[in-house]
Design a protein around this motif. Sequence first.
Motif, PDB file in Angstrom:
ATOM      1  N   LYS A  13     -11.186 -43.209  84.609  1.00 19.83           N
ATOM      2  CA  LYS A  13     -10.750 -42.657  85.896  1.00 19.83           C
ATOM      3  C   LYS A  13      -9.569 -41.726  85.674  1.00 19.83           C
ATOM      4  O   LYS A  13      -9.035 -41.621  84.565  1.00 19.83           O
ATOM      5  N   GLY A  14      -9.170 -41.056  86.733  1.00 13.13           N
ATOM      6  CA  GLY A  14      -7.954 -40.249  86.713  1.00 13.13           C
ATOM      7  C   GLY A  14      -7.995 -39.097  85.737  1.00 13.13           C
ATOM      8  O   GLY A  14      -9.034 -38.477  85.499  1.00 13.13           O
ATOM      9  N   SER A  94       4.578 -49.439  90.604  1.00 13.61           N
ATOM     10  CA  SER A  94       4.992 -48.702  91.796  1.00 13.61           C
ATOM     11  C   SER A  94       6.464 -48.980  92.087  1.00 13.61           C
ATOM     12  O   SER A  94       7.031 -49.971  91.608  1.00 13.61           O
ATOM     13  N   ASP A 224      -2.828 -36.466  91.675  1.00 17.73           N
ATOM     14  CA  ASP A 224      -3.354 -37.419  92.660  1.00 17.73           C
ATOM     15  C   ASP A 224      -4.203 -38.476  91.938  1.00 17.73           C
ATOM     16  O   ASP A 224      -5.398 -38.306  91.736  1.00 17.73           O
ATOM     17  N   THR A 225      -3.554 -39.575  91.522  1.00 22.37           N
ATOM     18  CA  THR A 225      -4.233 -40.667  90.809  1.00 22.37           C
ATOM     19  C   THR A 225      -3.744 -42.012  91.338  1.00 22.37           C
ATOM     20  O   THR A 225      -2.772 -42.087  92.087  1.00 22.37           O
ATOM     21  N   ASP A 226      -4.399 -43.068  90.895  1.00 23.60           N
ATOM     22  CA  ASP A 226      -3.937 -44.414  91.231  1.00 23.60           C
ATOM     23  C   ASP A 226      -2.497 -44.617  90.764  1.00 23.60           C
ATOM     24  O   ASP A 226      -1.690 -45.276  91.431  1.00 23.60           O
ATOM     25  N   THR A 228      -0.010 -42.585  90.576  1.00 23.97           N
ATOM     26  CA  THR A 228       0.998 -41.980  91.452  1.00 23.97           C
ATOM     27  C   THR A 228       0.838 -42.438  92.899  1.00 23.97           C
ATOM     28  O   THR A 228       1.442 -41.849  93.796  1.00 23.97           O
ATOM     29  N   SER A 229       0.039 -43.478  93.104  1.00 21.73           N
ATOM     30  CA  SER A 229      -0.299 -43.932  94.457  1.00 21.73           C
ATOM     31  C   SER A 229      -0.871 -42.782  95.287  1.00 21.73           C
ATOM     32  O   SER A 229      -0.668 -42.705  96.499  1.00 21.73           O
ATOM     33  N   HIS A 230      -1.538 -41.869  94.597  1.00 25.61           N
ATOM     34  CA  HIS A 230      -2.218 -40.710  95.210  1.00 25.61           C
ATOM     35  C   HIS A 230      -1.254 -39.800  95.970  1.00 25.61           C
ATOM     36  O   HIS A 230      -1.618 -39.175  96.956  1.00 25.61           O
ATOM     37  N   LYS A 231      -0.016 -39.721  95.457  1.00 28.43           N
ATOM     38  CA  LYS A 231       0.987 -38.848  96.074  1.00 28.43           C
ATOM     39  C   LYS A 231       1.067 -37.477  95.404  1.00 28.43           C
ATOM     40  O   LYS A 231       1.669 -36.557  95.946  1.00 28.43           O
ATOM     41  N   THR A 235      -5.040 -31.990  91.493  1.00 28.02           N
ATOM     42  CA  THR A 235      -6.288 -32.729  91.268  1.00 28.02           C
ATOM     43  C   THR A 235      -6.318 -33.232  89.831  1.00 28.02           C
ATOM     44  O   THR A 235      -5.563 -32.749  88.967  1.00 28.02           O
ATOM     45  N   ILE A 236      -7.213 -34.170  89.556  1.00 25.14           N
ATOM     46  CA  ILE A 236      -7.306 -34.679  88.185  1.00 25.14           C
ATOM     47  C   ILE A 236      -7.746 -33.578  87.223  1.00 25.14           C
ATOM     48  O   ILE A 236      -7.320 -33.560  86.058  1.00 25.14           O
TER      49      ILE A 236
END
Length: 277
Positions: A13-14, A94, A224-226, A228-231, A235-236
């Motif tokens: 992922k990511g 986090s 935007d990944t898990d 970074t808490s999608h912050k 894009t990946i």
Amino acid sequence: MATKVAVVTGSNKGIGFAIVRGLCKRFDGVVYLTSRDIGRGKQALADLEKEGLHPKYHQLDVTDKQSLEKFRDYMKSKYSGIDVLVNNAAIAFSNDAPEPVSVQAEQTLFVNYFSLLSTCDILFPLLKNGARVVNLSSALGHLSFIPSKALRDRFKDEKLTISELSSLMQQYVDAAKQGTQVAEWGNSSYVVSKAGVTALSKIQQRLLNDRDIKVNSVHPGYVDTDMTSHKGPLTIDEGASAPLYLALDAPDSVRGQYVWHNSKIVNWESEKLEESI
């Protein structure tokens, strides 16, 4: 002619997933997507196959020496070596994580630094002459985030060995357990782990210069990944851009460098991050 091989750790992922995607499109050889969890890895493989891409898969847990050795033995039996190794696997707690600092320090350094080092120790003997190694660092891995000048000077020392660097990493973990780390090290285990990755990359380059192997560290951008808490705004695939540049496109003269997400070489040792970019 021997088959070329690229390996990306933690790539179900990511950013790692996007690096595999990019390699599948451009790398003239076999690309290995790896993951700790087999089910997630196979799902990632299926997702890429729907795009018409065909990476290969192997289970790999960088925190498990047996898993690393099993992967090494498989690669040795099947191929003549590795041409591209992207060390992407990492963790980040986090900001509101409930775990105490001592736990965060030990786990973050174990995965992000010590397990990356184990991966290199076990897989580096398979690197072919001319191979490229890309170690995923971070903007937060810039040396200016370490408060102590004495520590920064140790990190910058051109005679620093891997064992001495590992000792520094352990000193941070020990200080975090005692609650005495903030003045010298700051309050982020992630910062320390990624500073360690960048320093390690520079040492590895010195050790491998005679084999024409390129080792660089890279800040992929705020993605935007898990993790970074999608912050993150990128894009990946944008996050994969600089790692792919180092894996495929950078001149051979780019070695032992700290590279930014725009593929620009950044001065890792400058007193302020802003001055170096």
